[in-house]
Design an enzyme around this catalytic site. Structure first.
Site, PDB file in Angstrom:
ATOM      1  N   ASN A   1      19.219   5.583  31.803  1.00  0.00           N
ATOM      2  CA  ASN A   1      18.140   6.459  32.250  1.00  0.00           C
ATOM      3  C   ASN A   1      17.630   7.205  31.025  1.00  0.00           C
ATOM      4  OD1 ASN A   1      16.539   8.446  33.354  1.00  0.00           O
ATOM      5  ND2 ASN A   1      18.212   9.555  34.348  1.00  0.00           N
TER       6      ASN A   1
ATOM      7  N   LYS B   1      15.161   9.103  30.705  1.00  0.00           N
ATOM      8  CA  LYS B   1      14.543  10.407  31.014  1.00  0.00           C
ATOM      9  C   LYS B   1      13.218  10.540  30.260  1.00  0.00           C
ATOM     10  CE  LYS B   1      19.076  12.175  32.083  1.00  0.00           C
ATOM     11  NZ  LYS B   1      19.965  13.306  32.289  1.00  0.00           N
TER      12      LYS B   1
ATOM     13  N   GLU C   1      17.739  15.992  38.430  1.00  0.00           N
ATOM     14  CA  GLU C   1      16.665  16.714  37.731  1.00  0.00           C
ATOM     15  C   GLU C   1      15.397  16.733  38.570  1.00  0.00           C
ATOM     16  OE1 GLU C   1      17.028  14.467  34.125  1.00  0.00           O
ATOM     17  OE2 GLU C   1      18.996  15.385  33.813  1.00  0.00           O
TER      18      GLU C   1
ATOM     19  N   GLU D   1      26.467  11.350  40.832  1.00  0.00           N
ATOM     20  CA  GLU D   1      26.307  12.102  39.589  1.00  0.00           C
ATOM     21  C   GLU D   1      26.566  13.587  39.840  1.00  0.00           C
ATOM     22  OE1 GLU D   1      23.603   9.882  36.621  1.00  0.00           O
ATOM     23  OE2 GLU D   1      22.334  11.098  37.898  1.00  0.00           O
TER      24      GLU D   1
ATOM     25  N   GLY E   1      24.691  15.582  31.169  1.00  0.00           N
ATOM     26  CA  GLY E   1      24.218  16.137  29.902  1.00  0.00           C
ATOM     27  C   GLY E   1      25.088  17.250  29.340  1.00  0.00           C
TER      28      GLY E   1
ATOM     29  N   SER F   1      27.699  12.212  31.630  1.00  0.00           N
ATOM     30  CA  SER F   1      28.406  12.208  30.347  1.00  0.00           C
ATOM     31  C   SER F   1      29.251  10.953  30.101  1.00  0.00           C
ATOM     32  CB  SER F   1      29.258  13.479  30.185  1.00  0.00           C
ATOM     33  OG  SER F   1      28.425  14.625  30.172  1.00  0.00           O
TER      34      SER F   1
HETATM   35  P1  PGA Z   1      24.077  11.956  30.880  1.00  0.00           P
HETATM   36  O1  PGA Z   1      22.991  11.810  32.056  1.00  0.00           O
HETATM   37  O2  PGA Z   1      24.690  10.611  30.674  1.00  0.00           O
HETATM   38  O3  PGA Z   1      23.277  12.427  29.689  1.00  0.00           O
HETATM   39  O4  PGA Z   1      25.076  12.974  31.335  1.00  0.00           O
HETATM   40  C1  PGA Z   1      23.253  11.023  33.198  1.00  0.00           C
HETATM   41  C2  PGA Z   1      22.062  11.027  34.108  1.00  0.00           C
HETATM   42  O5  PGA Z   1      21.389  12.072  34.231  1.00  0.00           O
HETATM   43  O6  PGA Z   1      21.739  10.003  34.736  1.00  0.00           O
END
Ligand code: PGA
Length: 251
Positions: free
Chosen positions: A10, A12, A98, A168, A174, A214
């Protein structure tokens, strides 16, 4: 019942088109022929076409990060499923935390998006997960159950069976704080049980459940080997070819 692992990046709101092309090309050369794991790249809308071209002829599939549920109309700023399908999109992430947090996405509208995704023959990656305060208050099971029920209510069982659910935990996204393998397995088993109750045992055994939050090359294996973990949804570590390839090549 064997479920093929699915690892999705992803991206983003990162990467210009040029950067997206470079990353996609790098991944084609590293993991483009991989057959035992399904690899999905989810760039921004503006890079979808670019990435579609870069991955053409490889095993990698394309995903979008969102969609709208109407096919067309006066919905300024939205993108429909026919538009995504035309570019070659296979998967659509819906209900990412998000989007729930910053853009007011609700289980009810994720449910409508899932129905529209099915109608066009694409596959949703439906995200659920509790916030830190909810986990601290021992409400994880309630929150996740309610999300799964709300997102999947009334959807056709055969389509749900082919879908992907991403667990998640919001506190792991993040932050560098990954869920323990026990926490991940417990939530995944719960999600599978909720799907079983809503549909059938067969649907529950077929649906693939990704862990997200993460995930890095050095922690992916212990999570992936959990019996109810069928893949990963990766944010930060998907933005660089070496680290994402490291995750795809887990185990
Ligand atoms: P991350 O994000 O791997 O940076 O923690 C995961 C996600 O939001 O799908």
């Amino acid at each position: 019942m064997s479920r093929k692992p699915i690892i999705a990046g992803n991206w983003k709101m990162y990467k210009t088109r040029q950067e997206a092309a470079d990353l996609a090309n790098g991944l084609v050369s590293r993991v483009g022929t991989k057959k035992d794991v399904e690899v999905v790249l989810c760039p921004t809308y503006t890079s979808l076409e670019t990435v579609a071209q870069a991955i053409r002829g490889s095993q990698i599939r394309l995903g979008a990060q969102n969609c709208y549920f109407e096919d067309q109309g006066a919905f300024t700023g939205e993108i429909s499923l026919p538009m995504l399908k035309e570019i070659g999109v296979h998967y659509v992430i819906i209900g990412h935390s998000e989007r729930r947090q910053f853009f007011g996405e609700t289980d009810a509208n994720i449910n409508k998006k899932a129905a529209a995704i099915y109608r066009h023959g694409l596959t949703p990656i439906i995200c659920v997960g509790e916030m830190l305060e909810e986990r601290k208050a021992n409400r994880t099971a309630d929150v996740v159950t309610k999300q799964v029920e709300g997102c999947l209510a009334g959807l056709p069982a055969d389509k749900v069976a082919e879908s992907v659910i991403a667990y998640e935990p919001v506190w792991a996204i993040g932050t560098g704080v990954v869920a323990t393998k026990e926490q991940a397995q417990e939530a995944h088993a719960l999600i599978r049980a909720v799907v079983g109750k809503m549909f059938s045992q067969n649907v529950a055994e077929a649906v693939r459940i990704q862990y997200g939050g993460s995930v890095k090359p050095n922690n992916v294996t212990e999570i992936m080997v959990q019996p109810d973990v069928d893949g990963a949804l990766v944010g930060g570590a998907s933005l660089e070819a070496d680290s994402f390839a490291g995750i795809v090549n887990f185990g």
